[in-house]
Design an enzyme around this catalytic site. Sequence first.
Site, PDB file in Angstrom:
ATOM      1  N   LYS A  32       0.853  -1.191   0.000  1.00  0.00           N
ATOM      2  CA  LYS A  32       0.000   0.000   0.000  1.00  0.00           C
ATOM      3  C   LYS A  32       0.887   1.238   0.000  1.00  0.00           C
ATOM      4  O   LYS A  32       1.752   1.395   0.850  1.00  0.00           O
ATOM      5  CB  LYS A  32      -0.910   0.041   1.230  1.00  0.00           C
ATOM      6  CG  LYS A  32      -1.811   1.294   1.258  1.00  0.00           C
ATOM      7  CD  LYS A  32      -2.722   1.324   2.463  1.00  0.00           C
ATOM      8  CE  LYS A  32      -2.074   1.862   3.713  1.00  0.00           C
ATOM      9  NZ  LYS A  32      -1.856   3.342   3.683  1.00  0.00           N
ATOM     10  N   ASP A  59      -3.411   4.337  -2.016  1.00  0.00           N
ATOM     11  CA  ASP A  59      -4.356   4.764  -0.979  1.00  0.00           C
ATOM     12  C   ASP A  59      -4.323   6.283  -0.826  1.00  0.00           C
ATOM     13  O   ASP A  59      -3.650   6.815   0.054  1.00  0.00           O
ATOM     14  CB  ASP A  59      -3.970   4.055   0.326  1.00  0.00           C
ATOM     15  CG  ASP A  59      -4.804   4.488   1.520  1.00  0.00           C
ATOM     16  OD1 ASP A  59      -5.973   4.876   1.311  1.00  0.00           O
ATOM     17  OD2 ASP A  59      -4.287   4.441   2.652  1.00  0.00           O
ATOM     18  N   LYS A  61      -7.426   8.174  -1.092  1.00  0.00           N
ATOM     19  CA  LYS A  61      -8.724   8.557  -0.513  1.00  0.00           C
ATOM     20  C   LYS A  61      -9.298   9.837  -1.124  1.00  0.00           C
ATOM     21  O   LYS A  61      -9.587  10.806  -0.429  1.00  0.00           O
ATOM     22  CB  LYS A  61      -8.611   8.729   1.004  1.00  0.00           C
ATOM     23  CG  LYS A  61      -8.141   7.493   1.759  1.00  0.00           C
ATOM     24  CD  LYS A  61      -8.149   7.748   3.257  1.00  0.00           C
ATOM     25  CE  LYS A  61      -7.621   6.569   4.050  1.00  0.00           C
ATOM     26  NZ  LYS A  61      -6.156   6.405   3.944  1.00  0.00           N
ATOM     27  N   ASP A  64     -13.920  14.818  -3.724  1.00  0.00           N
ATOM     28  CA  ASP A  64     -14.064  16.159  -4.292  1.00  0.00           C
ATOM     29  C   ASP A  64     -15.323  16.137  -5.157  1.00  0.00           C
ATOM     30  O   ASP A  64     -16.068  15.151  -5.149  1.00  0.00           O
ATOM     31  CB  ASP A  64     -12.820  16.524  -5.110  1.00  0.00           C
ATOM     32  CG  ASP A  64     -12.538  18.024  -5.112  1.00  0.00           C
ATOM     33  OD1 ASP A  64     -13.498  18.794  -5.381  1.00  0.00           O
ATOM     34  OD2 ASP A  64     -11.389  18.424  -4.867  1.00  0.00           O
ATOM     35  N   ILE A  65     -15.547  17.173  -5.926  1.00  0.00           N
ATOM     36  CA  ILE A  65     -16.716  17.160  -6.801  1.00  0.00           C
ATOM     37  C   ILE A  65     -16.512  16.077  -7.870  1.00  0.00           C
ATOM     38  O   ILE A  65     -15.372  15.733  -8.210  1.00  0.00           O
ATOM     39  CB  ILE A  65     -16.957  18.543  -7.447  1.00  0.00           C
ATOM     40  CG1 ILE A  65     -15.785  18.948  -8.346  1.00  0.00           C
ATOM     41  CG2 ILE A  65     -17.221  19.590  -6.368  1.00  0.00           C
ATOM     42  CD1 ILE A  65     -16.062  20.193  -9.166  1.00  0.00           C
ATOM     43  N   ASN A  67     -16.571  15.739 -11.109  1.00  0.00           N
ATOM     44  CA  ASN A  67     -15.737  15.972 -12.287  1.00  0.00           C
ATOM     45  C   ASN A  67     -14.243  15.982 -11.942  1.00  0.00           C
ATOM     46  O   ASN A  67     -13.419  15.444 -12.686  1.00  0.00           O
ATOM     47  CB  ASN A  67     -16.124  17.294 -12.955  1.00  0.00           C
ATOM     48  CG  ASN A  67     -15.470  17.455 -14.316  1.00  0.00           C
ATOM     49  OD1 ASN A  67     -15.535  16.563 -15.157  1.00  0.00           O
ATOM     50  ND2 ASN A  67     -14.817  18.590 -14.529  1.00  0.00           N
ATOM     51  N   THR A 119     -10.775   3.731  10.647  1.00  0.00           N
ATOM     52  CA  THR A 119     -10.706   2.892  11.849  1.00  0.00           C
ATOM     53  C   THR A 119     -10.271   3.681  13.077  1.00  0.00           C
ATOM     54  O   THR A 119     -10.274   3.161  14.191  1.00  0.00           O
ATOM     55  CB  THR A 119      -9.756   1.695  11.646  1.00  0.00           C
ATOM     56  OG1 THR A 119      -8.514   2.171  11.127  1.00  0.00           O
ATOM     57  CG2 THR A 119     -10.355   0.690  10.690  1.00  0.00           C
ATOM     58  N   GLN A 190      -5.304   3.451  16.518  1.00  0.00           N
ATOM     59  CA  GLN A 190      -6.510   2.817  16.012  1.00  0.00           C
ATOM     60  C   GLN A 190      -7.492   2.581  17.160  1.00  0.00           C
ATOM     61  O   GLN A 190      -7.091   2.410  18.312  1.00  0.00           O
ATOM     62  CB  GLN A 190      -6.170   1.467  15.351  1.00  0.00           C
ATOM     63  CG  GLN A 190      -5.107   1.557  14.267  1.00  0.00           C
ATOM     64  CD  GLN A 190      -5.660   1.996  12.928  1.00  0.00           C
ATOM     65  OE1 GLN A 190      -6.769   2.497  12.831  1.00  0.00           O
ATOM     66  NE2 GLN A 190      -4.884   1.805  11.892  1.00  0.00           N
ATOM     67  N   ARG A 211       2.572  -0.792  10.818  1.00  0.00           N
ATOM     68  CA  ARG A 211       3.625  -0.807  11.837  1.00  0.00           C
ATOM     69  C   ARG A 211       3.942  -2.179  12.432  1.00  0.00           C
ATOM     70  O   ARG A 211       5.112  -2.452  12.727  1.00  0.00           O
ATOM     71  CB  ARG A 211       3.278   0.195  12.943  1.00  0.00           C
ATOM     72  CG  ARG A 211       3.520   1.640  12.522  1.00  0.00           C
ATOM     73  CD  ARG A 211       2.843   2.651  13.417  1.00  0.00           C
ATOM     74  NE  ARG A 211       1.391   2.680  13.214  1.00  0.00           N
ATOM     75  CZ  ARG A 211       0.572   3.550  13.796  1.00  0.00           C
ATOM     76  NH1 ARG A 211       1.051   4.450  14.618  1.00  0.00           N
ATOM     77  NH2 ARG A 211      -0.725   3.514  13.541  1.00  0.00           N
TER      78      ARG A 211
END
Length: 232
Positions: A32, A59, A61, A64-65, A67, A119, A190, A211
């Site tokens: 990742k 990753d 994430k 936004d709008i 388009n 999480t 977490q 980790r």
Amino acid sequence: MGKDVIVACDFSSKQAVMDFLDKFTEEKPYVKIGMELFYAEGPSIVKEIKARGHKIFLDLKLCDIPNTVKKAMSVLSGLDVDMTNLHASGTIEMMQAALEGLTRPDGTRPLLIAVTQLTSTSEERMREQLLIDKPLDEVVMHYASNAEKAGLDGVVCSPLEAGKVHNRCGEKFLTVTPGVRFADGDIGDQVRVTTPEKAKELGSDYIVVGRPITAADDPVAAYRRCVAEFVG
């Protein structure tokens, strides 16, 4: 699709991540690449790790709008990653636009999954800070249903919610679950966590482990332990 362990390579430089990956002389872990490494090194780091033979979950994430997300995903589709993600809170329309942008002219595309709730989020924080009064489980299931309606492949959720997501959206709808720690490890920042073995029991398709592997005295041994507990 078989279960797999994804190693969260949350390093701040190319040198650090390459030094880490050099430890793996036999395996090619699924990797990742998150915001820290991507923002530090740019798209080239994705290409270099891919060239070494690793599958990649990018990753970032996006949220936004529609388009803007569509255009961003069309750029990311050229990096040949295996999986990428966005926030389900960005609406069904945004997720559909992302899917359009991610799909290449030949019809192929990486897997696209949606983040439900992080999480690190507890029901109390969600209620007090985000003004979401519904129970956490209900919110996660609703976001997962929206992702399924949008045509996505799955969601990022806690292992504690994986089975419920499968019950709601079907067994083929992927659950990618961070918040995994060894039974004898530290949970860090977490909140909703479990072990690799328990995540397997709960129905996770992929676990994302950072980790407990990257900071271990022997990362390869920690990775192998994780695979043994989760994949079997």
